[in-house]
Write an enzyme that holds these catalytic residues in place. Structure first.
Site, PDB file in Angstrom:
ATOM      1  N   ASP A  24      27.341 -20.405 -34.109  1.00 28.07           N
ATOM      2  CA  ASP A  24      27.438 -19.762 -32.804  1.00 28.07           C
ATOM      3  C   ASP A  24      28.643 -18.824 -32.850  1.00 28.07           C
ATOM      4  O   ASP A  24      29.771 -19.290 -32.858  1.00 28.07           O
ATOM      5  CB  ASP A  24      27.633 -20.868 -31.758  1.00 28.07           C
ATOM      6  CG  ASP A  24      27.739 -20.326 -30.363  1.00 28.07           C
ATOM      7  OD1 ASP A  24      26.979 -19.407 -30.028  1.00 28.07           O
ATOM      8  OD2 ASP A  24      28.591 -20.824 -29.597  1.00 28.07           O
ATOM      9  N   GLN A  53      33.280 -19.746 -41.372  1.00 21.34           N
ATOM     10  CA  GLN A  53      33.637 -19.743 -39.946  1.00 21.34           C
ATOM     11  C   GLN A  53      34.622 -18.633 -39.624  1.00 21.34           C
ATOM     12  O   GLN A  53      34.515 -17.977 -38.597  1.00 21.34           O
ATOM     13  CB  GLN A  53      34.228 -21.097 -39.545  1.00 21.34           C
ATOM     14  CG  GLN A  53      33.158 -22.119 -39.185  1.00 21.34           C
ATOM     15  CD  GLN A  53      33.778 -23.420 -38.729  1.00 21.34           C
ATOM     16  OE1 GLN A  53      34.243 -24.195 -39.543  1.00 21.34           O
ATOM     17  NE2 GLN A  53      33.795 -23.675 -37.440  1.00 21.34           N
ATOM     18  N   HIS A  99       4.364 -27.994 -41.180  1.00 19.69           N
ATOM     19  CA  HIS A  99       3.312 -28.987 -41.404  1.00 19.69           C
ATOM     20  C   HIS A  99       2.193 -28.468 -42.312  1.00 19.69           C
ATOM     21  O   HIS A  99       1.309 -29.224 -42.708  1.00 19.69           O
ATOM     22  CB  HIS A  99       2.737 -29.455 -40.061  1.00 19.69           C
ATOM     23  CG  HIS A  99       2.339 -30.901 -40.062  1.00 19.69           C
ATOM     24  ND1 HIS A  99       2.029 -31.589 -41.216  1.00 19.69           N
ATOM     25  CD2 HIS A  99       2.216 -31.805 -39.044  1.00 19.69           C
ATOM     26  CE1 HIS A  99       1.718 -32.840 -40.915  1.00 19.69           C
ATOM     27  NE2 HIS A  99       1.830 -33.007 -39.605  1.00 19.69           N
ATOM     28  N   ASP A 151       4.112 -33.138 -45.068  1.00 20.50           N
ATOM     29  CA  ASP A 151       3.515 -34.101 -44.145  1.00 20.50           C
ATOM     30  C   ASP A 151       4.626 -34.909 -43.472  1.00 20.50           C
ATOM     31  O   ASP A 151       5.783 -34.929 -43.917  1.00 20.50           O
ATOM     32  CB  ASP A 151       2.503 -35.002 -44.872  1.00 20.50           C
ATOM     33  CG  ASP A 151       3.102 -35.628 -46.111  1.00 20.50           C
ATOM     34  OD1 ASP A 151       4.225 -36.156 -46.009  1.00 20.50           O
ATOM     35  OD2 ASP A 151       2.459 -35.579 -47.178  1.00 20.50           O
TER      36      ASP A 151
HETATM   37  N1  CAO Z   1      29.297 -34.141 -32.210  1.00 21.18           N
HETATM   38  C1  CAO Z   1      30.545 -34.330 -31.819  1.00 21.18           C
HETATM   39  N2  CAO Z   1      31.589 -33.647 -32.312  1.00 21.18           N
HETATM   40  C2  CAO Z   1      31.317 -32.731 -33.252  1.00 21.18           C
HETATM   41  C3  CAO Z   1      30.031 -32.487 -33.725  1.00 21.18           C
HETATM   42  C4  CAO Z   1      28.989 -33.250 -33.157  1.00 21.18           C
HETATM   43  N3  CAO Z   1      27.731 -33.074 -33.561  1.00 21.18           N
HETATM   44  N4  CAO Z   1      30.073 -31.527 -34.646  1.00 21.18           N
HETATM   45  C5  CAO Z   1      31.334 -31.185 -34.765  1.00 21.18           C
HETATM   46  N5  CAO Z   1      32.092 -31.907 -33.938  1.00 21.18           N
HETATM   47  C6  CAO Z   1      33.512 -31.828 -33.776  1.00 21.18           C
HETATM   48  C7  CAO Z   1      34.179 -31.573 -35.096  1.00 21.18           C
HETATM   49  O1  CAO Z   1      34.346 -32.767 -35.813  1.00 21.18           O
HETATM   50  C8  CAO Z   1      35.458 -30.938 -34.649  1.00 21.18           C
HETATM   51  O2  CAO Z   1      36.309 -31.945 -34.140  1.00 21.18           O
HETATM   52  P1  CAO Z   1      37.727 -32.216 -34.807  1.00 21.18           P
HETATM   53  O3  CAO Z   1      38.568 -31.053 -34.466  1.00 21.18           O
HETATM   54  O4  CAO Z   1      38.150 -33.491 -34.207  1.00 21.18           O
HETATM   55  O5  CAO Z   1      37.476 -32.304 -36.266  1.00 21.18           O
HETATM   56  C9  CAO Z   1      35.038 -30.102 -33.458  1.00 21.18           C
HETATM   57  O6  CAO Z   1      33.814 -30.677 -33.015  1.00 21.18           O
HETATM   58  C10 CAO Z   1      34.839 -28.663 -33.799  1.00 21.18           C
HETATM   59  O7  CAO Z   1      34.054 -28.560 -34.968  1.00 21.18           O
HETATM   60  P2  CAO Z   1      33.595 -27.113 -35.492  1.00 21.18           P
HETATM   61  O8  CAO Z   1      32.517 -26.596 -34.639  1.00 21.18           O
HETATM   62  O9  CAO Z   1      34.790 -26.252 -35.653  1.00 21.18           O
HETATM   63  O10 CAO Z   1      33.120 -27.393 -36.977  1.00 21.18           O
HETATM   64  P3  CAO Z   1      31.778 -27.981 -37.538  1.00 21.18           P
HETATM   65  O11 CAO Z   1      31.971 -27.929 -39.007  1.00 21.18           O
HETATM   66  O12 CAO Z   1      31.448 -29.297 -36.982  1.00 21.18           O
HETATM   67  O13 CAO Z   1      30.636 -26.954 -37.124  1.00 21.18           O
HETATM   68  C11 CAO Z   1      29.535 -24.872 -36.914  1.00 21.18           C
HETATM   69  C12 CAO Z   1      30.622 -25.671 -37.632  1.00 21.18           C
HETATM   70  C13 CAO Z   1      29.573 -23.470 -37.455  1.00 21.18           C
HETATM   71  C14 CAO Z   1      28.178 -25.482 -37.190  1.00 21.18           C
HETATM   72  C15 CAO Z   1      29.788 -24.886 -35.401  1.00 21.18           C
HETATM   73  O14 CAO Z   1      31.048 -24.347 -35.134  1.00 21.18           O
HETATM   74  C16 CAO Z   1      28.738 -24.132 -34.586  1.00 21.18           C
HETATM   75  O15 CAO Z   1      28.733 -22.920 -34.516  1.00 21.18           O
HETATM   76  N6  CAO Z   1      27.867 -24.893 -33.925  1.00 21.18           N
HETATM   77  C17 CAO Z   1      26.811 -24.342 -33.090  1.00 21.18           C
HETATM   78  C18 CAO Z   1      25.529 -24.224 -33.854  1.00 21.18           C
HETATM   79  C19 CAO Z   1      24.429 -23.644 -32.998  1.00 21.18           C
HETATM   80  O16 CAO Z   1      24.629 -22.725 -32.221  1.00 21.18           O
HETATM   81  N7  CAO Z   1      23.232 -24.216 -33.145  1.00 21.18           N
HETATM   82  C20 CAO Z   1      22.100 -23.768 -32.419  1.00 21.18           C
HETATM   83  C21 CAO Z   1      21.309 -22.814 -33.250  1.00 21.18           C
HETATM   84  S1  CAO Z   1      19.798 -22.418 -32.560  1.00 21.18           S
HETATM   85  O17 CAO Z   1      20.179 -21.318 -31.478  1.00 21.18           O
END
Ligand code: CAO
Length: 453
Positions: A320, A349, A423, A427
């Site tokens: 994101d 990131q 799918h 499977d």
């Molecule tokens: N549940 C609870 N806490 C979480 C978590 C989860 N599923 N995932 C991450 N966290 C925590 C991390 O552990 C971190 O905490 P700490 O500072 O205590 O370590 C904090 O949240 C921030 O993490 P982060 O986001 O900087 O890092 P990440 O490696 O966990 O994730 C990324 C990286 C790029 C996946 C994330 O920043 C992101 O962009 N997520 C959104 C993805 C998205 O938009 N998905 C939808 C796509 S479809 O439109």
């Protein structure tokens, strides 16, 4: 008198040089690279009319459908015309900038070739060091290297079988399918990209999360605007994904042991300059699982006639960013340690937050994880990125009451995962078995150690 003579001779010389070097005007165009990309937005000009430029000098920064790219000059010369202002939309196949070149008819002839519609192939020859017989230009070699592609495996479509950038991109697209279409530009200035982020500076420079709650917008009238850049790419990819019959599977994973392990390792990792979230463990466990279920790390060709089992585990992660959804991938996860994955994730990131993710980071993914839980949410319905065949969405880790193996009520760190599989080729049983294995690795993280290379 001597100073006067010196002044006159220099002025004359300058005048003569100017008239001698009066070269043809070259129109530097955006090439048609297919994939439906028709336009980019000019973010910033680094030159103005009248500026002298050399080959590889930065000319402007544009926003393609997938990344911010610096365009560099292919000629030595003087900028004669900028065809767009900043923020304008530049069209593919149309001139971007006119450059009056220092050289004579030889280049002008090449420009004639550039004028033809099927120009992109010839344009790449401009990147070459004249007289140096190579199979590919340095830029093309670098692109191949970044994507772990052996040049010997790529069929060159250039003059005398020379390998062009588009050959590499086509090779990549065929191998794994680019999540988003490749960039239309010949040359990005790698040196301007924070390519190697120094580990020691990473925790401090990691992006702050986007605001949880954007500012409220109160408007008195409707606003219509064209879909641009990344949003346009998302529209295309997701529309293509609609053709895929999605099989969905959800499960819950007890991350209590992983939570403890992460808190043990976090300090060590940060001391080595890398922030350690849960994601590197999720990614590594997925790769270990994919070794047992290679069909989930495969790609289906457009006609749905062939499936290719990918050797590399290039695991994409939905990110994101301020520019919208981007899906960079961590390359060759099967060869990386958890720490190396974390370091790579940190790098992605940092690049993602500054709009600097490049072609190599954004193409070539083979499997995707979407950690929506870092924002919130429990379950999701993730959409497969074609031609990949599977994706997992991770919900928010919550502390919930659960029974342990002795029947005691305990506080558990629970993660919900939602998988989608194509799918047509996967499977439900396969998806479920993979999910079980992935869950086992994460519930007993020590078991991962046994299988780590
Ligand atoms: N549940 C609870 N806490 C979480 C978590 C989860 N599923 N995932 C991450 N966290 C925590 C991390 O552990 C971190 O905490 P700490 O500072 O205590 O370590 C904090 O949240 C921030 O993490 P982060 O986001 O900087 O890092 P990440 O490696 O966990 O994730 C990324 C990286 C790029 C996946 C994330 O920043 C992101 O962009 N997520 C959104 C993805 C998205 O938009 N998905 C939808 C796509 S479809 O439109």
């Amino acid at each position: 008198a001597i100073r006067y003579l010196y002044y006159v001779s220099r002025t004359l010389l300058r005048h003569l040089t100017r008239s001698v070097s009066h070269g043809p005007i070259m129109q530097f165009k955006l090439s048609d690279i297919g994939e439906g990309i028709m336009e980019v937005v000019v973010k910033e000009w680094y030159v103005k009319e009248g500026d002298k430029v050399s080959q590889f000098d930065s000319i402007c920064e544009v926003q393609s459908d997938k990344a911010s790219v610096t365009i560099t000059s292919r000629y030595d010369g003087v900028i004669r015309r900028l065809h767009y202002a900043a923020d304008d939309t530049a069209l593919v196949g149309k001139p971007l900038v006119d450059i009056e070149t220092d050289t004579g008819p030889e280049v002008a002839q090449e420009e004639d070739v550039v004028e033809t519609p099927a120009m992109s192939r010839e344009e790449h020859t401009h990147q070459e060091i004249k007289g140096h017989k190579t199979q590919a230009t340095p830029a093309v070699r670098r692109l191949a290297l970044e994507n772990n592609i052996k040049l010997s495996e790529v069929v060159g479509t250039g003059k005398d079988g020379r390998i062009l950038k588009e050959d590499i991109l086509n090779f990549l697209a065929k191998q794994t399918g680019a999540i988003l279409p490749p960039s239309p530009f010949h040359e990005t200035r790698e040196s301007q990209r924070p390519k190697e982020v120094q580990p020691a500076s990473l925790p401090a420079s990691l992006p702050a999360s986007l605001p949880a709650r954007p500012q409220p917008v109160l408007s008195s009238q409707d606003v219509t605007e064209p879909l641009k850049g990344f949003h346009r790419a998302m529209m295309k990819t997701m529309t293509a994904a609609l053709k895929i019959p999605h099989f969905g599977l959800c499960d819950e994973v007890d991350l209590s042991r992983l939570a403890a392990l992460r808190s043990d390792l976090r300090g060590i990792s940060e001391a080595r300059g890398v922030k350690l979230s849960y994601m590197p463990f999720f990614i590594k466990a997925a790769s270990l699982g994919l070794l047992h279920f290679p069909v989930l790390n495969a790609s289906l060709d457009e006609a749905s006639q062939n499936i290719t089992y990918k050797a590399a585990h290039n695991i994409g992660l939905a990110m994101d960013t301020s520019q919208g959804l981007l899906v960079p991938n961590v390359k060759n996860v099967q060869l990386l340690s958890v720490f190396e994955i974390a370091r790579e994730l940190n790098r992605l990131q940092v690049l993602g937050s500054s709009g600097q993710l490049g072609t190599s980071d954004l193409t070539g993914g083979t499997f995707t994880l979407s950690n929506i839980g870092s924002i919130g949410g429990t379950y999701a319905k993730p959409v497969i990125l074609p031609p990949e065949v599977a994706i997992g969405a991770l919900g928010k880790i919550q502390i919930l009451p659960r029974f342990d193996s002795n029947g005691e009520l305990v506080k558990a760190h629970i993660l919900n995962v939602s998988w989608s599989a194509d799918h047509r080729v996967i499977d439900g049983a396969t998806m479920c078995r993979f999910s079980n294995l992935w869950r086992q690795y994460l519930e007993n993280p020590a078991s991962m150690v046994l299988d780590l290379k």
